[in-house]
Write a protein that holds these residues in place. Structure first.
Motif, PDB file in Angstrom:
ATOM      1  N   LEU A 101       0.829  -1.198   0.000  1.00 49.40           N
ATOM      2  CA  LEU A 101       0.000   0.000   0.000  1.00 49.40           C
ATOM      3  C   LEU A 101       0.867   1.253   0.000  1.00 49.40           C
ATOM      4  N   GLN A 102       1.918   1.246   0.809  1.00 47.18           N
ATOM      5  CA  GLN A 102       2.832   2.382   0.853  1.00 47.18           C
ATOM      6  C   GLN A 102       3.575   2.542  -0.465  1.00 47.18           C
ATOM      7  N   LYS A 103       3.951   1.416  -1.070  1.00 47.34           N
ATOM      8  CA  LYS A 103       4.645   1.436  -2.359  1.00 47.34           C
ATOM      9  C   LYS A 103       3.736   1.992  -3.447  1.00 47.34           C
ATOM     10  N   GLU A 104       2.466   1.605  -3.405  1.00 46.57           N
ATOM     11  CA  GLU A 104       1.505   2.065  -4.404  1.00 46.57           C
ATOM     12  C   GLU A 104       1.270   3.565  -4.283  1.00 46.57           C
ATOM     13  N   ARG A 105       1.280   4.083  -3.051  1.00 43.24           N
ATOM     14  CA  ARG A 105       1.086   5.516  -2.853  1.00 43.24           C
ATOM     15  C   ARG A 105       2.266   6.321  -3.378  1.00 43.24           C
ATOM     16  N   ARG A 106       3.458   5.732  -3.296  1.00 49.15           N
ATOM     17  CA  ARG A 106       4.652   6.446  -3.750  1.00 49.15           C
ATOM     18  C   ARG A 106       4.823   6.372  -5.259  1.00 49.15           C
ATOM     19  N   SER A 107       4.748   5.147  -5.798  1.00 45.90           N
ATOM     20  CA  SER A 107       5.087   4.941  -7.210  1.00 45.90           C
ATOM     21  C   SER A 107       3.881   4.797  -8.119  1.00 45.90           C
ATOM     22  N   LYS A 108       2.746   4.325  -7.559  1.00 45.01           N
ATOM     23  CA  LYS A 108       1.532   4.086  -8.340  1.00 45.01           C
ATOM     24  C   LYS A 108       1.796   3.138  -9.514  1.00 45.01           C
ATOM     25  N   GLY A 109       2.571   2.122  -9.247  1.00 47.52           N
ATOM     26  CA  GLY A 109       2.880   1.152 -10.298  1.00 47.52           C
ATOM     27  C   GLY A 109       1.693   0.268 -10.619  1.00 47.52           C
ATOM     28  N   PRO A 110       1.526  -0.126 -11.892  1.00 52.70           N
ATOM     29  CA  PRO A 110       0.385  -0.966 -12.287  1.00 52.70           C
ATOM     30  C   PRO A 110       0.431  -2.355 -11.667  1.00 52.70           C
ATOM     31  N   GLU A 111       1.646  -2.907 -11.460  1.00 47.94           N
ATOM     32  CA  GLU A 111       1.761  -4.246 -10.871  1.00 47.94           C
ATOM     33  C   GLU A 111       1.246  -4.246  -9.435  1.00 47.94           C
ATOM     34  N   THR A 112       1.623  -3.223  -8.714  1.00 49.19           N
ATOM     35  CA  THR A 112       1.177  -3.127  -7.321  1.00 49.19           C
ATOM     36  C   THR A 112      -0.334  -2.967  -7.240  1.00 49.19           C
ATOM     37  N   LYS A 113      -0.891  -2.168  -8.140  1.00 47.10           N
ATOM     38  CA  LYS A 113      -2.334  -1.939  -8.133  1.00 47.10           C
ATOM     39  C   LYS A 113      -3.109  -3.221  -8.391  1.00 47.10           C
ATOM     40  N   SER A 114      -2.581  -4.065  -9.262  1.00 46.06           N
ATOM     41  CA  SER A 114      -3.279  -5.317  -9.584  1.00 46.06           C
ATOM     42  C   SER A 114      -3.171  -6.334  -8.453  1.00 46.06           C
ATOM     43  N   MET A 115      -2.105  -6.247  -7.662  1.00 41.46           N
ATOM     44  CA  MET A 115      -1.905  -7.196  -6.563  1.00 41.46           C
ATOM     45  C   MET A 115      -2.767  -6.880  -5.349  1.00 41.46           C
ATOM     46  N   LEU A 116      -3.025  -5.598  -5.124  1.00 41.90           N
ATOM     47  CA  LEU A 116      -3.739  -5.196  -3.915  1.00 41.90           C
ATOM     48  C   LEU A 116      -5.134  -5.816  -3.789  1.00 41.90           C
ATOM     49  N   PRO A 117      -5.979  -5.793  -4.830  1.00 42.08           N
ATOM     50  CA  PRO A 117      -7.304  -6.421  -4.685  1.00 42.08           C
ATOM     51  C   PRO A 117      -7.235  -7.910  -4.379  1.00 42.08           C
ATOM     52  N   LYS A 118      -6.294  -8.625  -5.012  1.00 39.38           N
ATOM     53  CA  LYS A 118      -6.154 -10.060  -4.765  1.00 39.38           C
ATOM     54  C   LYS A 118      -5.736 -10.313  -3.318  1.00 39.38           C
ATOM     55  N   LEU A 119      -4.776  -9.506  -2.852  1.00 41.12           N
ATOM     56  CA  LEU A 119      -4.289  -9.673  -1.484  1.00 41.12           C
ATOM     57  C   LEU A 119      -5.377  -9.324  -0.476  1.00 41.12           C
ATOM     58  N   ARG A 120      -6.204  -8.341  -0.814  1.00 37.62           N
ATOM     59  CA  ARG A 120      -7.299  -7.964   0.074  1.00 37.62           C
ATOM     60  C   ARG A 120      -8.294  -9.118   0.214  1.00 37.62           C
ATOM     61  N   GLY A 121      -8.552  -9.796  -0.899  1.00 43.34           N
ATOM     62  CA  GLY A 121      -9.440 -10.954  -0.855  1.00 43.34           C
ATOM     63  C   GLY A 121      -8.874 -12.082  -0.010  1.00 43.34           C
ATOM     64  N   GLN A 122      -7.558 -12.306  -0.133  1.00 44.90           N
ATOM     65  CA  GLN A 122      -6.905 -13.331   0.685  1.00 44.90           C
ATOM     66  C   GLN A 122      -6.995 -12.983   2.164  1.00 44.90           C
ATOM     67  N   LEU A 123      -6.847 -11.700   2.479  1.00 49.06           N
ATOM     68  CA  LEU A 123      -6.924 -11.275   3.880  1.00 49.06           C
ATOM     69  C   LEU A 123      -8.307 -11.536   4.461  1.00 49.06           C
ATOM     70  N   GLN A 124      -9.341 -11.292   3.676  1.00 53.49           N
ATOM     71  CA  GLN A 124     -10.696 -11.556   4.153  1.00 53.49           C
ATOM     72  C   GLN A 124     -10.898 -13.044   4.436  1.00 53.49           C
TER      73      GLN A 124
END
Length: 696
Positions: A101-124
């Motif tokens: 999340l911190q990396k995405e706020r700094r760089s806004k990379g597309p790879e990070t953005k695509s990983m976040l929703p998947k990881l959020r689902g795993q956390l749930q």
């Protein structure tokens, strides 16, 4: 099925109690020390709290191993290991998500953005698994140390004699059951449901085999003050411990062992759940318990030392919470091993889900205010130390003169959502200090069915407790509800005062619009407390007569009708906010006054039957309604706090909390309908002519 939303203390910190030789009573076979309280879920759902999935999981636990694993103690060990592993993985994944999340706020990379929703689902998924294992663990605890109903008279006699060999007593003289038409889920007593009982019988039923499973223990802890005092309940438990402690054997099937260990369980659950309302406010009660443990239990049983440690830890936590704020976004940076940290972290991660439209939202709007969200989360003021106030109407260290210099300008400059978030955090701070028991017997505190519960001319100390007191006369009642309601009245008065002190109609229109948008944002975010407080301020008789309402934009004026619809909705059903699963995932703050009125409605009518037995069905319903207080407290708001804005709001509320709105309005010409100058002059001349005519 329904579950316990709050995760227990980290499994790494929990210690497994060994049962060997004479050290059997070193602990009543507890899988962990701080986990006896059944929790609000038990009081709310009753037997339905543990669904068939929990039963089958425990039954199959260890089946793939040797037959030795069928032993309940072996199952508990395996369950603890699974819970430890899943909790550890959950924490690691949360840390990884935060880094991304911190990396995405700094760089806004597309790879990070695509990983976040998947990881959020795993956390749930991981969170759900941890909560399920916690539920299974609660079920294992709930099954232990109960006795059959026919033995309950023996439980009563056990505290009055040296031996257990006494003539049997008729159970019907203690407890009254009724036959349910429908077989209830997980009700192992068949169709017999407790209907009423004598105070002694209701205390004895705590020892029944299914008392924990049926939710009876938690319901009892919420409501016992209607039929016995704290001192009487404590003495009942201590008498059972005294008469069975030295005689309890290694055989867990004997009545001695079951009564002794269940007594410890209930005592610990009471301390964990009700320390703030029973022990913290009654030094004599706390002293009696400590003296008993030190003199009678600690020398024979290592569990006594653990109870003393629990009392010290609970007292320390209560003292710390008095100076700390709850529900702030920085909580995950502090004490990661804490009980509520897991839940707060997951709430932070799923915050975007909680901002979905409220299910009975009536109109669109609030679009522009959402644009402030990103910069608000990173505001520099969030790094400031938070002033410690017991209520948000207390003055902070900044002088009130500073807020007077700024005046209502800051209210106009900040967006409605900014103000909604900070008012919500302030409201959460005072709400998290209340307990379900605070909402009981509120008539005795002078709380009535009107906007202002306690007249300002009457202090809390002068309220007579003799009138309409439903608790026993010697029962000590914490009066925190009065403070909660006083805070609510202060916000309402502040809203009205800010509006009537505006010196132009144009500014009044702007401020009316701002407060309506704040209230709309609050109820959409399920902060019904602040929404209803603002509504009360806007419905002040003086405010409702202002000319500014006539030139208010139609779309803004519609919000007033929405708020009134919200009020009707909240008053319609005592459990309306517990419907569905929204309350489990979305933070909620109820209106304290509305909830107190619902409880008063349930308290109406007699508590006893013609034979003198207390109606347990009535008490059970009351416990179910007040249990939602703990349910909502488990799910905090995680908005980023702006302590500078919060300090300003505290000061403005404090300044106007006791204001006379009519007096303030009288000093401001904008509060009156203006008559055009020519028309006004003509009216004066006509009046003079009529006066002259009367004297001619």
């Amino acid at each position: 099925g329904p579950g316990f939303a709050e995760e227990n203390t980290s499994s790494e910190e929990q210690t497994m109690i060994k049962i060997t030789g004479k050290s059997y009573l070193t602990s009543p076979n507890l899988p962990d020390f701080c986990g006896c309280s059944p929790g609000w879920s038990s009081a709310f759902y009753g037997a339905e709290c543990f669904d068939s999935e929990v039963h089958s999981y425990l039954k199959n636990l260890g089946n793939q191993k040797s037959s030795e694993s069928q032993n309940i103690d072996a199952k508990k060990v395996e369950l603890e290991q699974l819970l430890m592993m899943e909790t550890k993985n959950y924490r690691k994944t949360i840390k990884f998500y935060q880094k991304l999340l911190q990396k995405e706020r700094r760089s806004k990379g597309p790879e990070t953005k695509s990983m976040l929703p998947k990881l959020r689902g795993q956390l749930q998924e991981m969170k759900s698994k941890v909560q399920f294992l916690e539920l299974v663990k609660k079920y294992v605890q709930a099954k232990q140390w109960g006795v059959e109903s026919c033995v309950l008279p023996t439980v009563i006699h056990s505290g009055k004699a040296d031996t257990m060999d006494m003539a049997p007593m008729d159970e019907s003289s203690l407890l009254l059951y009724y036959n349910a038409e429908k077989h209830q889920c997980n009700n192992q007593n068949g169709v017999r449901v407790l209907q009423a009982g004598t105070p002694l019988g209701l205390m004895a039923y705590l020892y029944s085999r299914n008392a924990f499973l049926e939710g009876y223990v938690q319901q009892f802890l919420y409501t016992f003050r209607y039929f016995c005092t704290q001192e009487e309940f404590l003495q009942f438990l201590l008498d059972r411990i005294s008469s069975t402690l030295s005689s309890a054997s290694l055989d867990p099937s004997t009545s001695f062992t079951k009564i002794c260990n269940r007594s410890f369980y209930i005592l610990q659950a009471w301390i964990e759940d009700c320390y703030s309302v029973d022990f913290a406010t009654n030094t004599d009660l706390l002293g009696t318990l400590k003296e008993f443990i030190s003199s009678k239990v600690a020398s024979l049983n290592g569990y006594g030392e653990r109870l003393l440690s629990l009392l010290e830890d609970t007292s320390a936590r209560k003292s710390d919470s008095a100076g700390l704020c709850s529900g702030v976004g920085t909580c995950e940076e502090e004490s990661e091993e804490g009980r509520k940290t897991l839940h707060s972290l997951c709430k932070k991660l799923s915050e975007d889900v909680s901002r979905k439209n409220f299910y009975w939202k009536l109109s669109k709007g609030m679009g522009p205010i959402a644009q402030y969200q990103r910069e608000w989360l990173h505001t520099g003021s969030a790094l400031l130390p938070k002033p410690c106030c017991s209520s948000f109407t207390e003055e902070s260290s900044v002088s009130l003169a500073r807020a007077d210099e700024v005046g209502p300008v800051l209210l106009m400059e900040c967006s409605a959502q900014q103000l909604c978030w900070q008012l919500t955090l302030l409201q959460q701070e005072v709400f998290n200090k209340c307990h379900p028991v605070h909402f009981l017997n509120s008539r005795a505190l002078g709380v009535k069915d009107k906007c202002v519960a306690v007249p300002k001319a009457v202090s809390a100390e002068t309220v007579s407790l003799k009138v309409c007191n439903l608790f026993l006369s010697k029962c000590i009642q914490d009066q925190y509800l009065l403070q909660l309601l006083k805070n609510a009245d202060s916000v309402s008065t502040w809203v009205a005062a800010e509006i009537v002190t505006c010196h132009t109609t144009k500014r009044q229109v702007s401020l009316l619009s701002k407060f309506l948008l704040i209230a709309k944002c609050c109820y959409e975010q399920r902060n019904f407390a602040t929404a209803m407080q603002i509504l009360a301020g806007l419905e002040n008789l003086i405010v409702r007569q202002l000319p500014a309402w006539k030139i208010l934009p139609a779309k803004i004026a519609e919000i007033m009708e929405e708020l009134k619809a919200v009020e009707v909705f909240l008053k319609s059903d005592s459990l309306c906010l517990m419907e569905g699963d929204r309350f489990k995932t979305l933070p909620t703050i109820p209106s304290a006054h509305v909830l107190a009125m619902h409880v008063q409605q349930l308290e109406t009518g007699g508590f006893t039957m013609t034979n003198g037995a207390h109606k347990w069905t009535k008490l059970r319903n009351i416990a179910k309604v007040v249990s939602q207080v703990h349910a909502f407290q488990e799910n905090p708001y995680t908005y980023a706090p702006d302590f500078k804005l919060q300090s300003y709001l505290r000061q403005r509320i404090t300044r106007f909390k006791d204001a006379d709105i009519s007096a303030l309005a009288a000093d401001n010409c904008a509060n009156f309908h203006q008559i055009p100058a020519e028309k006004h002059s003509r009216k004066i001349q006509d009046t003079l002519r009529r006066m002259k005519a009367t004297f001619q």
